[in-house]
Scaffold this active site. Structure first.
Site, PDB file in Angstrom:
ATOM      1  CG  ASN A   5      -1.761   1.166   1.381  1.00 15.93           C
ATOM      2  OD1 ASN A   5      -1.376   2.299   1.100  1.00 15.93           O
ATOM      3  ND2 ASN A   5      -2.986   0.904   1.805  1.00 15.93           N
ATOM      4  CB  CYS A  40      -7.617   9.302 -13.016  1.00 17.25           C
ATOM      5  SG  CYS A  40      -7.572   8.010 -11.794  1.00 17.25           S
ATOM      6  CG  ASP A  69      -1.232   7.207 -12.742  1.00 16.44           C
ATOM      7  OD1 ASP A  69      -2.197   7.970 -12.607  1.00 16.44           O
ATOM      8  OD2 ASP A  69      -1.104   6.426 -13.712  1.00 16.44           O
TER       9      ASP A  69
HETATM   10  N1  SAH Z   1       0.455   4.181 -13.494  1.00 18.20           N
HETATM   11  C1  SAH Z   1      -0.308   3.112 -14.075  1.00 18.20           C
HETATM   12  C2  SAH Z   1      -1.788   3.196 -13.761  1.00 18.20           C
HETATM   13  C3  SAH Z   1      -2.105   3.286 -12.298  1.00 18.20           C
HETATM   14  S1  SAH Z   1      -3.758   2.876 -11.933  1.00 18.20           S
HETATM   15  C4  SAH Z   1      -0.093   3.100 -15.594  1.00 18.20           C
HETATM   16  O1  SAH Z   1       0.284   4.132 -16.131  1.00 18.20           O
HETATM   17  O2  SAH Z   1      -0.350   2.082 -16.210  1.00 18.20           O
HETATM   18  C5  SAH Z   1      -3.753   2.839 -10.212  1.00 18.20           C
HETATM   19  C6  SAH Z   1      -3.048   1.635  -9.608  1.00 18.20           C
HETATM   20  O3  SAH Z   1      -3.020   1.821  -8.216  1.00 18.20           O
HETATM   21  C7  SAH Z   1      -3.723   0.303  -9.834  1.00 18.20           C
HETATM   22  O4  SAH Z   1      -2.804  -0.576 -10.449  1.00 18.20           O
HETATM   23  C8  SAH Z   1      -4.082  -0.204  -8.429  1.00 18.20           C
HETATM   24  O5  SAH Z   1      -3.861  -1.603  -8.285  1.00 18.20           O
HETATM   25  C9  SAH Z   1      -3.146   0.564  -7.572  1.00 18.20           C
HETATM   26  N2  SAH Z   1      -3.549   0.880  -6.195  1.00 18.20           N
HETATM   27  C10 SAH Z   1      -4.783   1.204  -5.731  1.00 18.20           C
HETATM   28  N3  SAH Z   1      -4.708   1.552  -4.425  1.00 18.20           N
HETATM   29  C11 SAH Z   1      -3.403   1.465  -4.055  1.00 18.20           C
HETATM   30  C12 SAH Z   1      -2.695   1.722  -2.845  1.00 18.20           C
HETATM   31  N4  SAH Z   1      -3.314   2.159  -1.741  1.00 18.20           N
HETATM   32  N5  SAH Z   1      -1.357   1.522  -2.836  1.00 18.20           N
HETATM   33  C13 SAH Z   1      -0.710   1.096  -3.933  1.00 18.20           C
HETATM   34  N6  SAH Z   1      -1.341   0.843  -5.107  1.00 18.20           N
HETATM   35  C14 SAH Z   1      -2.662   1.026  -5.173  1.00 18.20           C
END
Ligand code: SAH
Length: 383
Positions: A267, A327, A287
């Site tokens: 996380n 986003c 992101d």
């Molecule tokens: N940067 C990526 C897209 C990110 S989408 C690209 O360009 O392809 C957001 C991502 O965050 C997802 O893969 C999801 O699994 C992850 N995610 C969601 N909550 C999270 C958290 N608390 N800590 C880490 N990752 C997380």
């Protein structure tokens, strides 16, 4: 063609150019309208607001597809789909059709080379799907079409959730080369339509700063930013994502491309806490997924974004770069920049804005449809 009318002249967004009218705003005068039927909407004085597809179940009862009265039929689909394709930049990996922004409310078509991934998110798009699909087959000759109709918002229109292929044959995950990097994509499952096509340009943009830098890709998914940074000559790359499937995919992708990058499952908030006094990075990407899914969630979302960005700024070496994104449609560019300014103030750093970023041309934004503008970002450099 049936006509319906806006009730009284109380403020409605549709009167300000927005393409939606809500069920409570409309007088149907007893007319029976089918789900997905095209109807003309008149303002209280009887002037036309254009044609929209109707839904009997959704709160968003009417979604405009044309400015003139015309049925939602094959002739219209031909015009709308041809127009959408003509607007698209060249390429094999891109969004071809995007809902209201392309006059086809609820229809999403993403191209992954010779495979199309299609989503029908409204009753109108769902009802028209056979005709829309026939057009796509005829004009694009895809090897396969995948219907990713497993998006929960379909339930607002009473539509079932399902994933299927046009041929009926199962589609196995396969390697796709996007901007020079191969990814093993399962287009029938996973997040989005299989890959974050909307960040494809940013992967390259951020990579242009990566040479010789220690890179952290926060929320890395299948490694888009991390792998392009490694390819561009980053001195080290670490990607972090909370999803074990994403981390596994990113590791597999790095190996396939012969790129050196580490990925770990965590996380991001916890990771920052655990690495508070760790080795700094020279380039950090943030992101995250959309934090603000509702109006009520806005305050908490902005707190979350600020927390992440503050921690990232603190972990940057002098001269380091932060590429940060949101986003969440509800978080506007102004909110986003104010949040970043707040984080920089708390971090007591001088951050210079190198770029404010938005959506790529294949995810067009309509000026009068703020819902179409969800992705925003900033590339900052700290002194
Ligand atoms: N940067 C990526 C897209 C990110 S989408 C690209 O360009 O392809 C957001 C991502 O965050 C997802 O893969 C999801 O699994 C992850 N995610 C969601 N909550 C999270 C958290 N608390 N800590 C880490 N990752 C997380």
């Amino acid at each position: 063609m049936k006509t319906i009318r806006l009730k009284s002249s109380r403020p409605c967004r549709v009167l300000e150019g927005h393409p939606w009218a809500f069920a409570g705003e409309i007088a149907r005068n007893g007319a029976t309208i089918d789900d997905g039927e095209g109807v003309e909407l008149l303002d209280p004085r009887g002037r036309s607001l254009g044609s929209g597809i109707w839904s009997n179940r959704s709160q968003i009862a009417w979604r405009r597809y044309a400015r003139t009265p015309r049925p939602f039929d094959a002739a219209f689909f031909d015009e709308a789909l041809s127009g959408a394709l003509a607007r698209r930049p060249k390429g094999n990996y891109r969004r071809l059709v995007w809902s209201e922004a392309d006059h086809l409310p609820g229809l999403v078509v993403d191209q992954f080379d010779r495979v199309l991934v299609v989503q029908a998110l409204t009753a109108g798009a769902d009802r028209a799907l056979p005709e829309l699909t026939a057009w796509l087959k005829k004009h694009l000759e895809p090897a396969e079409i995948i219907f990713r109709n497993d998006v929960t918002s379909r339930q607002y229109d009473g539509l079932p959730l399902e994933v299927r292929t046009a041929s009926g044959a199962p589609l196995s995950p396969a390697w796709f080369r996007i901007e020079g990097v191969e990814y093993f994509l399962d287009l029938t499952g996973g997040q989005k339509t299989g890959f974050y096509l909307d960040q494809r340009e940013q992967h390259l943009r951020v990579a242009s700063f990566a040479r010789g830098r220690r890179v952290l890709d926060g929320f890395c998914n299948q490694g888009g930013f991390a792998l392009q940074a490694a390819r561009a000559g980053a001195s080290s790359v670490l990607g972090v994502d909370s999803s074990p499937e994403c981390v596994q995919a990113a590791i597999r992708n790095a190996a396939r491309n012969g790129l050196s990058a580490d990925f770990l499952q965590a996380n991001m908030f916890d990771w920052f806490t655990d690495n508070r006094s760790g080795t700094p990075f020279d380039l950090i990407v943030l992101d995250p997924p959309p934090f603000a899914r509702s109006k009520e969630a806005m305050e908490g979302a902005l707190r979350g974004y600020k927390e992440l960005n503050l921690r990232a700024l603190r972990l940057l070496a002098p001269g380091g770069i932060l590429a940060t994104y949101s986003c969440s449609q509800r978080v506007g560019t102004t909110d986003f920049l104010a949040m970043l300014a707040d984080a920089a103030a708390d971090a007591r750093c001088t951050a210079r804005v190198l770029e404010i970023t938005g959506q790529p041309a294949d995810h067009p934004v309509l000026l009068n449809f703020p819902e179409s503008h969800y992705l925003k970002g900033a590339i900052l450099q700290v002194e």
